[in-house]
Design an enzyme around this catalytic site. Sequence first.
Site, PDB file in Angstrom:
ATOM      1  N   SER A  91     -98.011  86.330 -66.341  1.00  7.33           N
ATOM      2  CA  SER A  91     -97.281  87.109 -67.444  1.00  7.33           C
ATOM      3  C   SER A  91     -98.348  88.543 -67.564  1.00  7.33           C
ATOM      4  O   SER A  91     -99.337  88.683 -67.139  1.00  7.33           O
ATOM      5  CB  SER A  91     -97.415  86.489 -68.657  1.00  7.33           C
ATOM      6  OG  SER A  91     -97.013  85.225 -68.689  1.00  7.33           O
TER       7      SER A  91
HETATM    8  N1  SAH Z   1     -99.033  81.496 -68.705  1.00  3.09           N
HETATM    9  C1  SAH Z   1     -98.822  81.602 -67.191  1.00  3.09           C
HETATM   10  C2  SAH Z   1     -97.594  81.959 -66.494  1.00  3.09           C
HETATM   11  C3  SAH Z   1     -96.841  81.136 -66.375  1.00  3.09           C
HETATM   12  S1  SAH Z   1     -95.140  81.153 -65.422  1.00  3.09           S
HETATM   13  C4  SAH Z   1     -99.869  82.676 -66.623  1.00  3.09           C
HETATM   14  O1  SAH Z   1    -100.660  83.215 -67.532  1.00  3.09           O
HETATM   15  O2  SAH Z   1    -100.166  82.595 -65.291  1.00  3.09           O
HETATM   16  C5  SAH Z   1     -94.540  79.570 -65.969  1.00  3.09           C
HETATM   17  C6  SAH Z   1     -95.109  78.314 -65.435  1.00  3.09           C
HETATM   18  O3  SAH Z   1     -94.262  77.155 -66.244  1.00  3.09           O
HETATM   19  C7  SAH Z   1     -94.773  78.396 -64.044  1.00  3.09           C
HETATM   20  O4  SAH Z   1     -95.949  77.922 -63.484  1.00  3.09           O
HETATM   21  C8  SAH Z   1     -94.032  77.172 -63.978  1.00  3.09           C
HETATM   22  O5  SAH Z   1     -94.181  76.166 -62.536  1.00  3.09           O
HETATM   23  C9  SAH Z   1     -94.241  76.165 -65.301  1.00  3.09           C
HETATM   24  N2  SAH Z   1     -93.034  75.496 -65.613  1.00  3.09           N
HETATM   25  C10 SAH Z   1     -91.707  75.615 -65.840  1.00  3.09           C
HETATM   26  N3  SAH Z   1     -91.274  74.485 -66.120  1.00  3.09           N
HETATM   27  C11 SAH Z   1     -92.159  73.490 -66.602  1.00  3.09           C
HETATM   28  C12 SAH Z   1     -92.210  72.212 -67.162  1.00  3.09           C
HETATM   29  N4  SAH Z   1     -91.159  71.626 -67.580  1.00  3.09           N
HETATM   30  N5  SAH Z   1     -93.459  71.836 -67.533  1.00  3.09           N
HETATM   31  C13 SAH Z   1     -94.569  72.293 -67.086  1.00  3.09           C
HETATM   32  N6  SAH Z   1     -94.503  73.611 -66.478  1.00  3.09           N
HETATM   33  C14 SAH Z   1     -93.447  74.365 -66.318  1.00  3.09           C
END
Ligand code: SAH
Length: 228
Positions: free
Chosen positions: A80
């Site tokens: 993010s």
């Molecule tokens: N906070 C993170 C950003 C992550 S992007 C950072 O700072 O890097 C969102 C993440 O959510 C992705 O890695 C994706 O694989 C995960 N995601 C999406 N759906 C999900 C679910 N149902 N359960 C767990 N993780 C999920």
Amino acid sequence: MNSRHKERSSYHHTPVHPPSAEEASNRIRLLMQLRSSGIQNTQVLAAIESVPRELFVEEAFREHAWEDTALPIACGQTISQPTVVAWMTWALDVEPRMRVLEIGTGSGYQTAILARLARRVYTVERHKELLAQAEERFRQMQLTNIVSRRGDGSKGWKEAAPFERIIVTAAADEIPAALLEQLAPGGIMVAPVGKNASQILLRIRKDEHGAIGTEHLMNVRFVPLVEG
Ligand code: SAH
């Protein structure tokens, strides 16, 4: 919180080179930007300052690590934008005694920031590869108050519930019911909802009687929360 000490030791235990002069000045610029955009909370700013974002991005994007932009990570996901991380962390209003549930570990960047502020962070990621990389970073940084697991975060983490704080970093059409259930009375959840270009960051409060209140904080753009 002794973030300065932790920061040094994180570099010491990390097999990557220490920050360059350019990284250091980019870091200062970003922190000034966050401050002037309205993030005044010193704990939030100190937590962001103490987490080396360059450890959480792909090698090819390292020189952009301290720019205020989202960057691609493995599995087609993104780390993010720092401004969004800052606002979400601020909105979550974490206190040192609290346990926080995070859905969507991704790179682990937001997790590491929360780990500086909370007693314990529980984080759930559906991609095995991302989770393994994030766990390695937590080890390097000696963040021992993070518990992580692979799974569908829309189901929460029932065995460890309820949580005083819940943060979701992937966007669903609506807040998963299990997460609302697992939010403690008096708790706060910050989560984006909506599709692609029209997502809104919500702050949800559950009062002592279980009643839910919702605030719209800002427009955001997250990757989708994929259920199952
Ligand atoms: N906070 C993170 C950003 C992550 S992007 C950072 O700072 O890097 C969102 C993440 O959510 C992705 O890695 C994706 O694989 C995960 N995601 C999406 N759906 C999900 C679910 N149902 N359960 C767990 N993780 C999920």
